[in-house]
Design a protein around this motif. Structure first.
Motif, PDB file in Angstrom:
ATOM      1  N   SER B 243       0.538  -1.280   0.256  1.00  0.00           N
ATOM      2  CA  SER B 243       0.314  -0.203   0.050  1.00  0.00           C
ATOM      3  C   SER B 243       1.048   0.871   0.038  1.00  0.00           C
ATOM      4  O   SER B 243       0.642   2.248   1.400  1.00  0.00           O
ATOM      5  CB  SER B 243      -1.206   0.339   1.179  1.00  0.00           C
ATOM      6  OG  SER B 243       0.056   0.203   2.395  1.00  0.00           O
ATOM      7  N   PRO B 244       1.048   1.378  -1.263  1.00  0.00           N
ATOM      8  CA  PRO B 244       2.367   2.277  -1.225  1.00  0.00           C
ATOM      9  C   PRO B 244       1.595   3.915  -0.800  1.00  0.00           C
ATOM     10  O   PRO B 244       2.669   4.721  -0.623  1.00  0.00           O
ATOM     11  CB  PRO B 244       3.358   2.480  -2.456  1.00  0.00           C
ATOM     12  CG  PRO B 244       2.394   1.991  -3.268  1.00  0.00           C
ATOM     13  CD  PRO B 244       1.690   0.531  -2.621  1.00  0.00           C
ATOM     14  N   HIS B 245       0.652   4.027  -1.443  1.00  0.00           N
ATOM     15  CA  HIS B 245      -0.050   5.576  -1.582  1.00  0.00           C
ATOM     16  C   HIS B 245      -1.627   4.833  -1.032  1.00  0.00           C
ATOM     17  O   HIS B 245      -2.091   4.429  -1.328  1.00  0.00           O
ATOM     18  CB  HIS B 245      -0.242   5.958  -2.660  1.00  0.00           C
ATOM     19  CG  HIS B 245       1.067   6.136  -3.586  1.00  0.00           C
ATOM     20  ND1 HIS B 245       1.642   7.843  -2.660  1.00  0.00           N
ATOM     21  CD2 HIS B 245       1.657   6.233  -4.504  1.00  0.00           C
ATOM     22  CE1 HIS B 245       3.228   7.359  -3.214  1.00  0.00           C
ATOM     23  NE2 HIS B 245       2.933   6.740  -3.975  1.00  0.00           N
ATOM     24  N   VAL B 246      -2.333   5.193  -0.355  1.00  0.00           N
ATOM     25  CA  VAL B 246      -3.627   5.077   0.542  1.00  0.00           C
ATOM     26  C   VAL B 246      -4.188   7.107   0.207  1.00  0.00           C
ATOM     27  O   VAL B 246      -3.370   7.878   1.115  1.00  0.00           O
ATOM     28  CB  VAL B 246      -3.549   4.903   1.322  1.00  0.00           C
ATOM     29  CG1 VAL B 246      -4.660   5.039   2.344  1.00  0.00           C
ATOM     30  CG2 VAL B 246      -2.709   3.687   2.217  1.00  0.00           C
ATOM     31  N   GLY B 247      -5.609   6.774  -0.563  1.00  0.00           N
ATOM     32  CA  GLY B 247      -6.164   8.057  -0.368  1.00  0.00           C
ATOM     33  C   GLY B 247      -7.227   8.571   0.954  1.00  0.00           C
ATOM     34  O   GLY B 247      -8.248   8.612   0.403  1.00  0.00           O
ATOM     35  N   GLY B 248      -6.873   8.981   1.782  1.00  0.00           N
ATOM     36  CA  GLY B 248      -7.099   9.134   2.558  1.00  0.00           C
ATOM     37  C   GLY B 248      -7.733   7.759   4.056  1.00  0.00           C
ATOM     38  O   GLY B 248      -7.481   6.732   2.955  1.00  0.00           O
ATOM     39  N   GLY B 249      -8.213   8.388   5.242  1.00  0.00           N
ATOM     40  CA  GLY B 249      -8.357   7.109   5.699  1.00  0.00           C
ATOM     41  C   GLY B 249      -8.928   8.003   6.419  1.00  0.00           C
ATOM     42  O   GLY B 249     -10.526   7.046   7.277  1.00  0.00           O
ATOM     43  N   PHE B 250      -8.853   8.548   7.392  1.00  0.00           N
ATOM     44  CA  PHE B 250      -8.987   9.306   8.728  1.00  0.00           C
ATOM     45  C   PHE B 250     -10.106   8.060   9.798  1.00  0.00           C
ATOM     46  O   PHE B 250     -10.788   8.548  10.760  1.00  0.00           O
ATOM     47  CB  PHE B 250     -10.131   9.964   8.967  1.00  0.00           C
ATOM     48  CG  PHE B 250      -9.982  11.390   7.104  1.00  0.00           C
ATOM     49  CD1 PHE B 250      -9.038  11.726   7.696  1.00  0.00           C
ATOM     50  CD2 PHE B 250     -10.588  10.637   5.846  1.00  0.00           C
ATOM     51  CE1 PHE B 250      -8.809  12.859   5.876  1.00  0.00           C
ATOM     52  CE2 PHE B 250     -10.160  11.286   4.531  1.00  0.00           C
ATOM     53  CZ  PHE B 250      -9.277  12.401   4.646  1.00  0.00           C
ATOM     54  N   GLY B 251      -9.041   6.523   9.595  1.00  0.00           N
ATOM     55  CA  GLY B 251      -8.973   5.712  11.169  1.00  0.00           C
ATOM     56  C   GLY B 251     -10.047   5.277  10.226  1.00  0.00           C
ATOM     57  O   GLY B 251      -9.572   3.616  10.446  1.00  0.00           O
ATOM     58  N   SER B 252     -10.485   4.890   8.760  1.00  0.00           N
ATOM     59  CA  SER B 252     -11.687   3.844   8.861  1.00  0.00           C
ATOM     60  C   SER B 252     -10.472   2.942   7.781  1.00  0.00           C
ATOM     61  O   SER B 252     -11.358   1.437   8.208  1.00  0.00           O
ATOM     62  CB  SER B 252     -12.300   4.114   7.867  1.00  0.00           C
ATOM     63  OG  SER B 252     -12.405   4.778   6.671  1.00  0.00           O
TER      64      SER B 252
END
Lengths: 182, 707, 330
Positions: B243-252
């Motif tokens: 997972s080199p790049h992740v488009g946000g998560g904010f916890g989820s």
């Protein structure tokens, strides 16, 4: 049911056979391996899939590929030659107008469209139309309120909005607007 | 390295910490070339589309897959009767397709894998599922019969000091109010996505053969590996998560969810073919967590000069019947103010709802909204300026423990914020200022976020004769950790940042903890500093090509006997249309005490982004559960509102210069969550100042001011 | 999404013939509404007939006065057109209130008129909905109802029409040119959009195969000022809770002429005839505007979630007319 179409993506011609149900976004991502237009909602509610078709910004998720046979599509990856950055993209980097980056190519394409539309004299909802001749077509100066309204179709959940407006404003005031999309 | 040493093996050589370095992957992101989970080029992919339940509670009585099976291009239809039996479903969230039970609306009940996404989706629509529905309960109330105290002896639901009830009975000023926050959804822009590839010999459960690769959108590659390996009964060494790049998560994206398991099950049944599974935006409203609604009663007993004698904060929340998740909204109220008498309580009702999970500042965001709204009401009741009220109640030590603060500085945040915002000479009267069509007001609120440090991360440094490569399986979900960790490594090695290349987001790299609780940079940074120190110890300042060192973050990095937490102050201007009630927020300003700031560019973006999410919480976000079905009615981005560009005015974040040696070797505390905490209260307080209307239930929508 | 055939006919007449002949066929114009619905499973056609390049996409003056807008004219081009901005600022503002720049670049004039409701239950194929599946019931009636209609609804449907442009065209007495299997005809606005009654699946009076080819707009009278105001849950890119399209002529402090249409309140853009009648000849004061708006909303029926709508509509109408009356001529 399948159809064979031609798409010109970022200057490259592709001949491909698609299901008539295939959206332009899925054709670009799943069939052509283009990673620049993103799928955030697939229903025209977030703007992450924004590309320029014949120079106009549109949402590729709500376009059918089969209906865009022959179209010239520009993604954020194709705004400048590989290795270069388009002035808008450069401004995004300079202002840290991104965080997770997923909405970013759509924001960049949308900003390029905004600069072009304003240069053509297209009004927005917040443009003052009370002058003598609102239809004269003079370029609309892009102040922050104009940029905010015109960019409102591109959601950013990281909340980079203020920096995105900084970036677009810097390019708009540098006068790089009109040519950007063409 | 002890906690009080300055970071870095070669102090003075290069000071990478504190540089406003450009985000290293920025060019790849603005062009869209940075690959997210769905986008790794893999040959011959298949596409998964799930079928989800349309009842909130009950039993599946029949699944008819005949039309889906007969659809050309369909490779696999998974149902609870045909799916493999999973090795460990102790965590019931991961018991995917293991029984006929339905525990919430939107749960996976089947899945189709096909050659194209169009075929998979249409075939999934053709799967007929019949249910025996049972009565469900999805509505949280303050007196719900299923309420229970979560926690245990070590972490009890309730805390009490002194005799708050006696103080409430005798104090001259008492504020007793109930605040409500709604169910909310993280909605990162990149939908949760897993691409699963099973390679190796025999398919099928129990064969033990083969390796699983997940291209996953996650805040923690290693934690996902541990979870998925356990559920599927695999040796974790045979599972790789990328997972080199992740488009946000904010916890989820802070843990695996059911979709990871479903994709892996499909991949195991179809070895050799990547199975791509991106949740739809709509599915994200039931399958990847949410913030519970809260009902919070806050009672403040004060002397007439505003000094708080007693603080009582009772929080009621929901959890799911599948598993417990407790948000803990009242917890930080225990450390905010100098009240001798305090009680906080928490009650949960397990309802037939999707499983709640982390959402940016879980607990603190709703909890401090309630407390800081009540503080504003107390200021009004006492006729005291709300900044002054907070100054009068500043505790000299942590009221929970009596320990001294390591670096609180809330008073400075309030004073500097007031100065920058132009708070002086504020007319306290609510509902009296008018500019054209707008009623205008200003508000303030304080913020807190605990300091979390997660041991367990490991970093490795390798020198190839030219550059230093730093490997750590950390995550960059948009926080800028790739950039910040590069700076930390450069600092530790005493090198300019150009000499350092950092790799993250892959379980082939050394293990790292989750990007959660604002702990990432601090926890991973400790590992990187340890590795840098080990590298210099072993190889000196003139290493040969091939030099290598590896080290783990220290087990204990946070000073004992000190109360370590971040604080902040929000100042907001709100405008309310006198005709229509539309609310606008032209100005937000925050001043934060977060210890050392590693990269001011990316830290500013994090803080501002948190404030914008707080604005969103104040004005926009609300998931509407239909009590008749248990379904989130507004499950898309057209109706689940987050702010658009036009909603966001001038948002500024400042921080107090300094560092907090007690926080760990970096002297830094996290910046990912403190920005959202308190922001909603500041907006609500400003709206009250503008209109005289106190809205005690979020979001603040225009109908509160009409008619 | 069910597999479908795709056709690009040579002209509009051929398109009409194709769709008319096939009950499972439907037109594709800008696609912004249809593709959304295909993916949701709300619309499951067997044949898509693409209108690309078949219809006019510009604005021209008609010989006897007025404007003729080709049905393929994109929303953005229409909003920016000099003739529209000069003569009908209300229409330009309504268009610019809708959706986003990207959507307006694709959405067509004809398609926008036929935009379907945003009712969440209509959009959820798991929920009963009389509009989507006649006879299944209305989930919105007792469900989440913030957007629900307060005027002209029925027990079968409480959906509202989502278009902003259509509200302005309804106020402006536009006429729609329709090509059907039986030839061409003209349908006036109001008159195109229906109230739900017991046939909520029918949004308009058009029949299967009918194709909107153009919209005609009469010129405004001298001295008319017009405006469009959209009130919504965020500052942009959201559907209306209430919107007001208003055109006003004031002489000697009295209302000489007024055109008023409301959005967000009903299954169709709501032409406020009752308020128009009350106001014509009345003093151009905020009190008179408020009184007229109240009269228009007198029959409103609300539920717990949309109880604010009548008051919001009255406040918004009053504000828009008050501001128009206060504005200098232009």
């Amino acid at each position: 049911m399948d159809a064979t179409i031609t798409l010109h993506v970022d200057g490259e011609e592709h001949r491909l056979t698609v299901d008539t149900r295939t959206g332009l976004l899925d054709a670009l991502r799943d069939r052509l391996g283009e990673t620049s237009p993103k799928k955030g909602c697939d229903h025209g509610q977030c703007g992450a899939c924004t590309v320029l078709v014949e120079g106009r910004r549109i949402l590729s998720c709500l376009a059918l590929a089969v209906s865009h046979d022959g179209a010239r599509v520009t993604t954020a990856a194709g705004l400048a030659p590989r290795g270069d950055l388009h002035p808008v993209a450069r401004a995004f980097v300079d202002r840290d107008a991104l965080q997770c980056g997923y909405c970013t190519p759509g924001q960049v394409c949308s900003a390029v469209g905004v600069l072009d539309e304003a240069a053509r004299g297209w009004p927005s909802l917040v443009t003052d139309e009370s002058g003598d001749d609102p239809g004269e077509g003079a370029p609309v100066p892009l102040d922050r309120e104009e940029i905010r309204e015109r960019m409102s179709g591109n959601l950013c959940r990281c909340g980079a909005y203020t920096h995105i407006v900084d970036a677009v404003e810097s390019v708009g005031s540098a006068g790089a607007g009109g040519e950007a999309a063409r | 390295m002890s906690a009080t040493d300055g970071p870095g093996a070669a102090p003075g050589a290069h000071t990478a910490l504190g540089l406003p370095l450009e985000r290293l992957e920025a060019a790849d992101k603005v062009t869209g070339r940075a690959p997210y989970a769905y986008e790794h080029p893999l040959p011959d992919p298949l596409y998964l589309h799930p079928v989800t339940s349309t009842v909130a509670r009950g039993r599946i009585t029949a699944v008819d897959t005949s039309a889906a099976d007969a659809t050309p291009g369909v490779r696999l239809v998974l149902t609870h009767t045909g799916a493999e039996r999973l090795a460990d479903t102790g965590d019931r969230e991961f018991a995917v397709l293991q029984s006929d039970r339905v525990s919430f609306y939107g749960q996976f009940v089947a899945a189709v894998v096909a050659d194209t996404p169009e075929t998979a989706r249409e075939a999934a629509a053709l799967v007929r599922v019949e249910y025996e529905a049972e009565p469900h309960d999805v509505v949280l109330t303050a007196d719900h019969p299923r309420l229970y105290p979560p926690g245990d002896e070590d972490d009890p639901a309730d805390h009490e000091q002194g005799d708050p009830d006696a103080e409430l009975a005798r104090a001259p000023v008492v504020v007793d109010r109930t605040y409500r926050t709604p169910m909310e959804h993280n909605n990162p822009m990149e939908p949760h996505t897993t691409v699963a590839l099973w390679t190796g010999d025999g398919p099928g459960p129990g064969s033990g053969d083969g390796d699983l690769t997940l291209y996953d959108s996650t805040q923690g590659a290693h934690p996902v590996r541990e979870t998925v390996a356990g559920v599927l009964g695999l040796d974790p060494a045979r599972v790789r998560v990328v997972s080199p790049h992740v488009g946000g998560g904010f916890g989820s994206k802070g843990s695996a969810h059911a979709h990871d398991i479903l994709a892996a099950m499909a991949a195991r049944a179809l070895p050799g073919r990547p199975v791509k599974f991106a949740l739809t935006r709509q599915q994200m409203f039931s399958l990847v967590g949410h913030r519970t609604p809260t009902i919070q009663r806050v009672r403040l007993a004060a002397e007439s000069d505003g000094r708080i004698r007693a603080l009582v904060h009772d929080s009621v929340e929901h959890t799911s019947t599948v598993k417990e998740f407790a948000e803990g909204s009242a917890a930080t109220s225990r450390m905010m103010y100098a009240a001798l008498h305090r009680r906080t309580t928490q009650r949960l009702a397990d309802l037939d709802v999707p499983i709640p999970f982390w959402m940016r500042a879980p607990g603190e965001a709703p909890g401090i909204y309630a407390l800081e709204s009540a503080m504003d009401e107390l200021a009004q009741a006492c006729g005291i300026d709300p900044v002054e009220l907070r100054l009068r109640n500043e505790p000299s030590v942590d009221p929970r423990t009596g320990e001294p603060w390591s670096d609180r500085r809330l008073v400075e945040c309030l004073r500097e914020g007031a100065e920058r915002f132009g708070w002086a000479d504020r007319d306290p009267a609510p509902g009296t200022r008018r500019e054209g069509r707008w009623r205008v007001g200003t508000g303030v609120a304080a913020a807190v976020y605990p300091h979390l440090y997660n041991p367990g991360s490991v970093a490795e440094i390798h020198y190839d004769g030219d550059r230093y490569t730093v490997d750590i399986g950390a995550a960059d979900i948009g926080t800028g950790s790739r950039t910040a960790l590069t700076q930390i490594a450069a600092q530790g090695l005493g090198l300019p940042v150009e000499r350092v290349r950092l790799r993250l987001g892959d379980t082939d790299l050394p293990a790292a903890t989750v990007a959660g609780g604002s702990s990432g940079t601090v926890s991973w940074g400790a590992a990187v500093l340890a590795a840098a120190a080990a590298f210099r110890d072993r190889h000196g300042t003139d290493p040969g090509p091939g030099a290598r060192a590896r080290a783990a973050a220290p087990e204990d990095a946070v000073a004992q006997g000190r109360a370590v937490a971040s604080f902040g102050a929000h100042f907001v201007e709100a405008r309310v249309d006198a005709d229509t009630g539309e609310v606008r927020v032209p100005r937000m300003l925050g001043v934060f005490s977060v210890g050392r700031v590693v990269n001011p560019r990316t830290a500013r973006s994090q803080l501002v982004g948190g404030m914008v999410m707080g604005l969103s919480m104040a004005l926009h976000e609300r998931s509407v559960l239909d009590p008749r079905t248990g379904h989130v009615v507004n499950a898309d981005l057209a109706e689940y509102h987050v702010p658009v560009h036009a909603d966001v005015g001038d948002v500024r974040a400042h921080w107090l210069e300094g560092e907090d040696p007690a926080a760990g070797p970096l002297g830094a505390r996290g910046v990912g969550e403190i920005g959202i905490v308190g922001a909603a209260a500041a907006v609500a307080n400003a709206v009250h100042h503008a209109t005289g209307v106190r809205v005690r239930e979020l979001p603040i929508t225009l109908d509160r001011f009409v008619g | 999404m069910r597999p479908f055939a795709y056709s690009r006919p040579r002209d509009a007449a051929a398109a009409v013939a194709e769709v008319s002949a096939d009950p499972e066929a439907c037109y594709l114009a800008g696609g912004t509404n249809l593709v959304d619905h295909l993916r949701l499973g709300i619309t499951r056609p067997g044949l898509l007939v693409d209108l690309r390049d078949l219809l006019d996409d510009g604005v021209e003056e008609m010989p006897g006065g007025g404007l003729r807008i080709g049905a393929a004219t994109p929303n953005s081009d229409l909003a920016a057109h000099p003739l529209v901005r000069r003569r009908h600022p209300m229409l330009s503002a309504a268009l610019l209130s809708g959706a986003s720049g990207q959507l307006r670049n694709a959405a067509s004039t004809g398609g926008n008129l036929l935009q379907r409701t945003r009712c969440a239950y209509f959009r959820d194929t798991a929920a009963p909905c009389n509009k989507r599946e006649p006879g299944t019931g209305c989930s919105a009636l007792e469900g989440h109802g913030r957007h629900n209609a307060v005027l002209g609804a029925s027990r079968h449907c409480v959906a509202v029409h989502p278009s902003d442009m259509a509200v302005a065209l309804t106020a402006l007495d536009a006429r729609v040119r329709v090509l059907g299997p039986g030839g061409e005809r003209v349908v006036p606005l109001p008159g195109l959009h229906r109230l739900p009654g017991d046939e909520p699946h029918r949004d308009t009076v058009l029949e299967h195969g009918d194709l909107i080819t153009a919209v005609e707009l009469p010129d405004p009278p001298r001295g008319r000022r017009s405006a469009y105001r959209k009130v919504r849950d965020r500052a942009s890119y959201a559907f209306a809770l209430v919107s007001v399209a208003a055109a006003l002529e004031v002489a000697d402090g009295r209302v000489r002429g007024v055109r008023l249409a409301l959005g967000g309140l009903a299954h169709a853009p709501w032409r406020a005839r009752r308020a128009e009648e009350a106001l014509t000849g009345a003093p151009a004061t905020a009190d008179a505007f408020r009184e007229a708006a109240r009269a228009e909303l007198a029959d409103a029926r609300t539920g717990p979630d949309n109880a604010f709508k009548p008051a919001l509509a009255v406040a918004t109408v009053t504000a828009v007319l008050r501001d128009l009356a206060a504005r200098g001529d232009r």
